[in-house]
Design a protein around this motif. Sequence first.
Motif, PDB file in Angstrom:
ATOM      1  N   SER A  77       0.804  -1.232   0.000  1.00  9.13           N
ATOM      2  CA  SER A  77       0.000   0.000   0.000  1.00  9.13           C
ATOM      3  C   SER A  77       0.832   1.275   0.000  1.00  9.13           C
ATOM      4  O   SER A  77       0.284   2.362   0.191  1.00  9.13           O
ATOM      5  CB  SER A  77      -0.923   0.015   1.227  1.00  9.13           C
ATOM      6  OG  SER A  77      -0.178  -0.021   2.426  1.00  9.13           O
ATOM      7  N   ALA A  78       2.125   1.149  -0.233  1.00 10.07           N
ATOM      8  CA  ALA A  78       2.971   2.344  -0.246  1.00 10.07           C
ATOM      9  C   ALA A  78       3.473   2.599  -1.670  1.00 10.07           C
ATOM     10  O   ALA A  78       2.695   2.573  -2.613  1.00 10.07           O
ATOM     11  CB  ALA A  78       4.111   2.193   0.755  1.00 10.07           C
ATOM     12  N   ALA A  79       4.759   2.841  -1.847  1.00 10.56           N
ATOM     13  CA  ALA A  79       5.315   3.262  -3.135  1.00 10.56           C
ATOM     14  C   ALA A  79       4.932   2.310  -4.271  1.00 10.56           C
ATOM     15  O   ALA A  79       5.243   1.121  -4.218  1.00 10.56           O
ATOM     16  CB  ALA A  79       6.831   3.358  -3.030  1.00 10.56           C
ATOM     17  N   PRO A  80       4.265   2.816  -5.313  1.00 10.39           N
ATOM     18  CA  PRO A  80       3.886   1.965  -6.447  1.00 10.39           C
ATOM     19  C   PRO A  80       5.074   1.325  -7.152  1.00 10.39           C
ATOM     20  O   PRO A  80       4.938   0.247  -7.740  1.00 10.39           O
ATOM     21  CB  PRO A  80       3.155   2.934  -7.378  1.00 10.39           C
ATOM     22  CG  PRO A  80       2.700   4.046  -6.503  1.00 10.39           C
ATOM     23  CD  PRO A  80       3.751   4.185  -5.449  1.00 10.39           C
ATOM     24  N   SER A  81       6.236   1.976  -7.108  1.00 12.82           N
ATOM     25  CA  SER A  81       7.418   1.405  -7.761  1.00 12.82           C
ATOM     26  C   SER A  81       7.771   0.043  -7.179  1.00 12.82           C
ATOM     27  O   SER A  81       8.370  -0.801  -7.869  1.00 12.82           O
ATOM     28  CB  SER A  81       8.609   2.364  -7.623  1.00 12.82           C
ATOM     29  OG  SER A  81       8.897   2.619  -6.251  1.00 12.82           O
ATOM     30  N   VAL A  82       7.396  -0.205  -5.927  1.00 12.24           N
ATOM     31  CA  VAL A  82       7.655  -1.503  -5.300  1.00 12.24           C
ATOM     32  C   VAL A  82       6.782  -2.583  -5.936  1.00 12.24           C
ATOM     33  O   VAL A  82       7.241  -3.699  -6.191  1.00 12.24           O
ATOM     34  CB  VAL A  82       7.413  -1.412  -3.774  1.00 12.24           C
ATOM     35  CG1 VAL A  82       7.536  -2.773  -3.121  1.00 12.24           C
ATOM     36  CG2 VAL A  82       8.399  -0.429  -3.144  1.00 12.24           C
ATOM     37  N   VAL A  83       5.531  -2.248  -6.225  1.00 11.57           N
ATOM     38  CA  VAL A  83       4.650  -3.180  -6.939  1.00 11.57           C
ATOM     39  C   VAL A  83       5.176  -3.405  -8.352  1.00 11.57           C
ATOM     40  O   VAL A  83       5.218  -4.530  -8.855  1.00 11.57           O
ATOM     41  CB  VAL A  83       3.210  -2.648  -6.992  1.00 11.57           C
ATOM     42  CG1 VAL A  83       2.293  -3.631  -7.713  1.00 11.57           C
ATOM     43  CG2 VAL A  83       2.688  -2.372  -5.587  1.00 11.57           C
ATOM     44  N   ARG A  84       5.591  -2.334  -8.996  1.00 10.65           N
ATOM     45  CA  ARG A  84       6.139  -2.427 -10.363  1.00 10.65           C
ATOM     46  C   ARG A  84       7.296  -3.423 -10.421  1.00 10.65           C
ATOM     47  O   ARG A  84       7.338  -4.306 -11.307  1.00 10.65           O
ATOM     48  CB  ARG A  84       6.624  -1.044 -10.792  1.00 10.65           C
ATOM     49  CG  ARG A  84       7.317  -0.986 -12.149  1.00 10.65           C
ATOM     50  CD  ARG A  84       8.190   0.262 -12.246  1.00 10.65           C
ATOM     51  NE  ARG A  84       9.289   0.220 -11.280  1.00 10.65           N
ATOM     52  CZ  ARG A  84      10.004   1.282 -10.890  1.00 10.65           C
ATOM     53  NH1 ARG A  84       9.707   2.476 -11.384  1.00 10.65           N
ATOM     54  NH2 ARG A  84      10.993   1.144 -10.028  1.00 10.65           N
ATOM     55  N   ALA A 108      -0.942   6.186  -4.490  1.00  7.85           N
ATOM     56  CA  ALA A 108      -0.108   4.988  -4.351  1.00  7.85           C
ATOM     57  C   ALA A 108      -0.876   3.746  -4.799  1.00  7.85           C
ATOM     58  O   ALA A 108      -0.343   2.900  -5.540  1.00  7.85           O
ATOM     59  CB  ALA A 108       0.353   4.834  -2.906  1.00  7.85           C
ATOM     60  N   LYS A 109      -2.118   3.630  -4.377  1.00  7.73           N
ATOM     61  CA  LYS A 109      -2.915   2.473  -4.773  1.00  7.73           C
ATOM     62  C   LYS A 109      -3.190   2.467  -6.276  1.00  7.73           C
ATOM     63  O   LYS A 109      -3.157   1.415  -6.923  1.00  7.73           O
ATOM     64  CB  LYS A 109      -4.224   2.445  -3.986  1.00  7.73           C
ATOM     65  CG  LYS A 109      -4.079   1.868  -2.576  1.00  7.73           C
ATOM     66  CD  LYS A 109      -3.587   0.422  -2.597  1.00  7.73           C
ATOM     67  CE  LYS A 109      -3.678  -0.272  -1.264  1.00  7.73           C
ATOM     68  NZ  LYS A 109      -3.154  -1.662  -1.296  1.00  7.73           N
ATOM     69  N   ARG A 110      -3.462   3.639  -6.832  1.00  4.18           N
ATOM     70  CA  ARG A 110      -3.683   3.692  -8.276  1.00  4.18           C
ATOM     71  C   ARG A 110      -2.394   3.338  -9.022  1.00  4.18           C
ATOM     72  O   ARG A 110      -2.422   2.623 -10.023  1.00  4.18           O
ATOM     73  CB  ARG A 110      -4.187   5.076  -8.696  1.00  4.18           C
ATOM     74  CG  ARG A 110      -4.417   5.220 -10.208  1.00  4.18           C
ATOM     75  CD  ARG A 110      -5.357   4.153 -10.742  1.00  4.18           C
ATOM     76  NE  ARG A 110      -5.500   4.251 -12.195  1.00  4.18           N
ATOM     77  CZ  ARG A 110      -5.969   3.271 -12.969  1.00  4.18           C
ATOM     78  NH1 ARG A 110      -6.332   2.102 -12.426  1.00  4.18           N
ATOM     79  NH2 ARG A 110      -6.078   3.431 -14.267  1.00  4.18           N
ATOM     80  N   GLY A 111      -1.271   3.820  -8.535  1.00  5.96           N
ATOM     81  CA  GLY A 111      -0.001   3.461  -9.146  1.00  5.96           C
ATOM     82  C   GLY A 111       0.261   1.966  -9.077  1.00  5.96           C
ATOM     83  O   GLY A 111       0.800   1.368 -10.020  1.00  5.96           O
ATOM     84  N   GLY A 112      -0.127   1.348  -7.968  1.00 11.97           N
ATOM     85  CA  GLY A 112       0.016  -0.101  -7.844  1.00 11.97           C
ATOM     86  C   GLY A 112      -0.842  -0.836  -8.866  1.00 11.97           C
ATOM     87  O   GLY A 112      -0.421  -1.845  -9.450  1.00 11.97           O
TER      88      GLY A 112
END
Length: 326
Positions: free
Chosen positions: A66-73, A124-128
């Motif tokens: 639920s934090a930095a989208p780059s981590v999901v990426r 952040a959630k949208r980026g994820g």
Amino acid sequence: MLGGTEFVGRAATEEALARGWEVTVFHRGHHEPPDGATALHGDRTTEDGLKALAHGEWDAVIDTWSAAPSVVRDAARLLKGRVGQYVYISSRSVHPFPTPAGADEDAPVVEGSMDDGDVPYAEAKRGGELAALDAFGSSALLVRAGLILGPYENIGRLPWWLTRIARGGRVLAPGPRDLGIQYIDGRDLAIWTLNAIEQKLNGPYNLMSPPGHTTMGGLLTACARTTGSDAEFLWASPEAILEAGIEPWTQLPIWLPPGDTYDTLQQGNVDKALGTGLRCRPIEETVEDTWTWLQSIGGHAPQRPDRPTVGLSPETEAAFLEVVQH
């Protein structure tokens, strides 16, 4: 499971194990995963933190980040081609404020980027979501959860109400008493998500109870009954509470007064999920099981370090009740 040792991730891991699934839990090692899960360790926020996931194949992955989208990426790109389906636990917060009551999955969403670092929760959630879609395309499943309650909660919303009501005495009850609450038990979220994997569902789904599944009165009554409390509920109007400077959602967890924020977060359309088998247990069961779990760990709920402590101080509550009584 990316995570799998706390709250929603733990509920999903336990449900998958109960079904006889083979579960790998990738986590930092701060908490023990449920018995029966294979554990891999790594910190997704560090360089080479995903090294333990460099090899292996899985039918599906569930990501609750639920934090930095780059981590999901980074995780999605690493697992691309070795995972059948990417499931990202998102949030209805991806819809901008205000979003009208009755909005479904096609409602507008906030701007976001999968390359973002530290950004507000909604972005952040949208980026994820965008990161999952970038790596897995239309096969990605985006679970847009609403307010999540139940055992293992590490935000403190329902645990605060249970603890406060168990203490008894005069309790500030935010009205209206019949104000509907829309939420999802973390275990019902887990059950639906695993069923969705079996059904190979994809795209966005709003996931919470139908509007009005319970009410503030129903919630507080269930808390009193479960804890055996003699609490005396003093119902106050939204106007009186707001005029006193008491903050909805944070100082009075779960509660939102009628208005734009309430419509945005508590009046979402869930027809799509209901049509695919979503079932929501009664609030009484969620409350009772949360209380049982809370007592089993000594009465103090775990607190996520990245979220503020919720709840109204006894002094603020007493001062408000003193005023409204006169």
